[in-house]
Scaffold this active site. Sequence first.
Site, PDB file in Angstrom:
ATOM      1  N   GLY A 159       0.623  -4.984   0.790  1.00  0.00           N
ATOM      2  CA  GLY A 159      -0.530  -5.049  -0.110  1.00  0.00           C
ATOM      3  C   GLY A 159      -0.198  -5.714  -1.440  1.00  0.00           C
ATOM      4  N   GLU A 178       4.598  -5.059   7.229  1.00  0.00           N
ATOM      5  CA  GLU A 178       3.863  -3.982   7.910  1.00  0.00           C
ATOM      6  C   GLU A 178       4.320  -3.771   9.340  1.00  0.00           C
ATOM      7  OE1 GLU A 178       2.514  -6.416   6.099  1.00  0.00           O
ATOM      8  OE2 GLU A 178       1.004  -5.586   4.731  1.00  0.00           O
ATOM      9  N   ALA A 217       0.870  -1.180   0.000  1.00  0.00           N
ATOM     10  CA  ALA A 217       0.000   0.000   0.000  1.00  0.00           C
ATOM     11  C   ALA A 217       0.902   1.223   0.000  1.00  0.00           C
ATOM     12  CB  ALA A 217      -0.877  -0.025   1.239  1.00  0.00           C
ATOM     13  N   GLU A 225      -0.551  -9.251  -0.801  1.00  0.00           N
ATOM     14  CA  GLU A 225      -1.987  -9.483  -0.580  1.00  0.00           C
ATOM     15  C   GLU A 225      -2.765  -9.435  -1.902  1.00  0.00           C
ATOM     16  OE1 GLU A 225      -1.683  -6.414   2.431  1.00  0.00           O
ATOM     17  OE2 GLU A 225      -2.700  -7.715   3.844  1.00  0.00           O
TER      18      GLU A 225
HETATM   19  N1  CAA Z   1       4.612   3.225  -0.532  1.00  0.00           N
HETATM   20  C1  CAA Z   1       5.033   4.392  -1.059  1.00  0.00           C
HETATM   21  N2  CAA Z   1       6.198   4.525  -1.709  1.00  0.00           N
HETATM   22  C2  CAA Z   1       6.988   3.436  -1.815  1.00  0.00           C
HETATM   23  C3  CAA Z   1       6.618   2.196  -1.289  1.00  0.00           C
HETATM   24  C4  CAA Z   1       5.358   2.105  -0.628  1.00  0.00           C
HETATM   25  N3  CAA Z   1       4.886   0.946  -0.126  1.00  0.00           N
HETATM   26  N4  CAA Z   1       7.596   1.304  -1.535  1.00  0.00           N
HETATM   27  C5  CAA Z   1       8.549   1.964  -2.216  1.00  0.00           C
HETATM   28  N5  CAA Z   1       8.185   3.261  -2.381  1.00  0.00           N
HETATM   29  C6  CAA Z   1       8.938   4.323  -3.050  1.00  0.00           C
HETATM   30  C7  CAA Z   1      10.075   4.807  -2.196  1.00  0.00           C
HETATM   31  O1  CAA Z   1       9.632   5.745  -1.235  1.00  0.00           O
HETATM   32  C8  CAA Z   1      10.976   5.415  -3.247  1.00  0.00           C
HETATM   33  O2  CAA Z   1      10.471   6.688  -3.606  1.00  0.00           O
HETATM   34  P1  CAA Z   1      11.459   7.986  -3.593  1.00  0.00           P
HETATM   35  O3  CAA Z   1      12.452   7.691  -4.687  1.00  0.00           O
HETATM   36  O4  CAA Z   1      10.529   9.117  -3.901  1.00  0.00           O
HETATM   37  O5  CAA Z   1      12.096   8.040  -2.245  1.00  0.00           O
HETATM   38  C9  CAA Z   1      10.774   4.491  -4.444  1.00  0.00           C
HETATM   39  O6  CAA Z   1       9.573   3.812  -4.212  1.00  0.00           O
HETATM   40  C10 CAA Z   1      11.898   3.467  -4.579  1.00  0.00           C
HETATM   41  O7  CAA Z   1      12.005   2.783  -3.339  1.00  0.00           O
HETATM   42  P2  CAA Z   1      13.399   2.564  -2.578  1.00  0.00           P
HETATM   43  O8  CAA Z   1      14.326   3.695  -2.876  1.00  0.00           O
HETATM   44  O9  CAA Z   1      13.082   2.313  -1.138  1.00  0.00           O
HETATM   45  O10 CAA Z   1      13.905   1.258  -3.310  1.00  0.00           O
HETATM   46  P3  CAA Z   1      14.863   0.124  -2.725  1.00  0.00           P
HETATM   47  O11 CAA Z   1      15.180  -0.755  -3.879  1.00  0.00           O
HETATM   48  O12 CAA Z   1      15.981   0.726  -1.961  1.00  0.00           O
HETATM   49  O13 CAA Z   1      13.962  -0.689  -1.672  1.00  0.00           O
HETATM   50  C11 CAA Z   1      11.961  -1.820  -0.928  1.00  0.00           C
HETATM   51  C12 CAA Z   1      12.853  -1.423  -2.124  1.00  0.00           C
HETATM   52  C13 CAA Z   1      12.678  -2.824  -0.026  1.00  0.00           C
HETATM   53  C14 CAA Z   1      10.729  -2.480  -1.533  1.00  0.00           C
HETATM   54  C15 CAA Z   1      11.578  -0.551  -0.123  1.00  0.00           C
HETATM   55  O14 CAA Z   1      11.109   0.452  -1.007  1.00  0.00           O
HETATM   56  C16 CAA Z   1      10.515  -0.783   0.914  1.00  0.00           C
HETATM   57  O15 CAA Z   1      10.790  -1.324   1.974  1.00  0.00           O
HETATM   58  N6  CAA Z   1       9.251  -0.367   0.615  1.00  0.00           N
HETATM   59  C17 CAA Z   1       8.155  -0.439   1.551  1.00  0.00           C
HETATM   60  C18 CAA Z   1       7.636  -1.869   1.672  1.00  0.00           C
HETATM   61  C19 CAA Z   1       6.518  -1.916   2.687  1.00  0.00           C
HETATM   62  O16 CAA Z   1       6.687  -1.606   3.842  1.00  0.00           O
HETATM   63  N7  CAA Z   1       5.335  -2.358   2.241  1.00  0.00           N
HETATM   64  C20 CAA Z   1       4.164  -2.441   3.102  1.00  0.00           C
HETATM   65  C21 CAA Z   1       3.352  -1.184   3.008  1.00  0.00           C
HETATM   66  S1  CAA Z   1       1.996  -1.114   4.174  1.00  0.00           S
HETATM   67  C22 CAA Z   1       0.838  -2.150   3.533  1.00  0.00           C
HETATM   68  O17 CAA Z   1       0.993  -2.693   2.443  1.00  0.00           O
HETATM   69  C23 CAA Z   1      -0.390  -2.360   4.373  1.00  0.00           C
HETATM   70  C24 CAA Z   1      -1.293  -3.405   3.856  1.00  0.00           C
HETATM   71  O18 CAA Z   1      -1.339  -4.499   4.342  1.00  0.00           O
HETATM   72  C25 CAA Z   1      -2.192  -3.149   2.747  1.00  0.00           C
END
Ligand code: CAA
Length: 258
Positions: A109, A132, A66, A112
């Site tokens: 998500g 999460e 998400a 999911e």
């Molecule tokens: N939401 C918003 N933006 C996201 C995102 C997310 N879930 N995941 C990645 N991005 C964005 C980053 O903020 C970044 O944007 P900027 O360049 O503007 O900073 C861009 O995508 C590239 O990401 P990274 O620079 O972090 O890329 P990376 O290769 O270094 O890392 C990753 C990749 C490990 C996937 C890392 O981006 C990450 O940990 N993302 C979040 C994953 C996460 O926590 N997901 C769960 C979300 S909550 C949820 O999903 C609730 C639910 O159950 C529905």
Amino acid sequence: MSETDIVLQSREGRVAILTLNRPKALNALNSAVMRELVQLTAELDRDPEIGAILITGSEKAFAAGADIKEMEDRSAMEMMLADWFSDWEALERVRTPMIAAVAGFALGGGCELAMMCDLIVAADSARFGQPEIKLGIIPGMGGSQRLTRAVGKYKAMDMILTGRMIDAEEAERIGLVSRLVPADRLMEEALDAAKTIAEFSKPATMTAKEATNRSFEVGLREGLLHERRIFHALFAGGDRKEGMSAFREKRQPTFRHG
Ligand code: CAA
């Protein structure tokens, strides 16, 4: 049917392909993506020319979850009153088989969403996780329920409580993945599965999906009765006659999806 740049659409015969397209955000699932996917899948579900829906992302990310930036400033009341994520449940009402073709990250998500599909075809580059917990929250689009049903309590707890990402090989071993393929063959293999399904009788594939999903909802007796009622009902359709005649005549069947 609407066409936007956040969910791209294409068709291959009876297969509709929906490609998530927010590369800069690793296909994070914001409200706009959800609205598009819900609307498009509902329209495709009603289209008699479509027998399977394939959902995919990019090489780097199926979807990284998400959209955290969209949620960051919301209060609990806002989340509750908007019933955040409840609209995703519409995907459960899609009767047409859905195939997720996953490369790269399928997190939160994203994992999911893949689990809302009926088959998950994964590239060897795929990484699945429910991270999460690292954000101080828990899965909100069904992870605690669907992941547990897919892989059992102990693997689900490991992923949900530690936020550990698993690779495609482990995902296949624990039953989260239908087929594991080299990254460069992902779309070919996923499309092959989708086309196979789409060519079968649509009433049969729709009800096969319904009956299989039913096993997660009801006890064995009820589930068996439901299956048998569908089995009998399919004898009313022309497709089962065609399927059986083709078998006897040693030829390929031509299903009319009715
Ligand atoms: N939401 C918003 N933006 C996201 C995102 C997310 N879930 N995941 C990645 N991005 C964005 C980053 O903020 C970044 O944007 P900027 O360049 O503007 O900073 C861009 O995508 C590239 O990401 P990274 O620079 O972090 O890329 P990376 O290769 O270094 O890392 C990753 C990749 C490990 C996937 C890392 O981006 C990450 O940990 N993302 C979040 C994953 C996460 O926590 N997901 C769960 C979300 S909550 C949820 O999903 C609730 C639910 O159950 C529905």
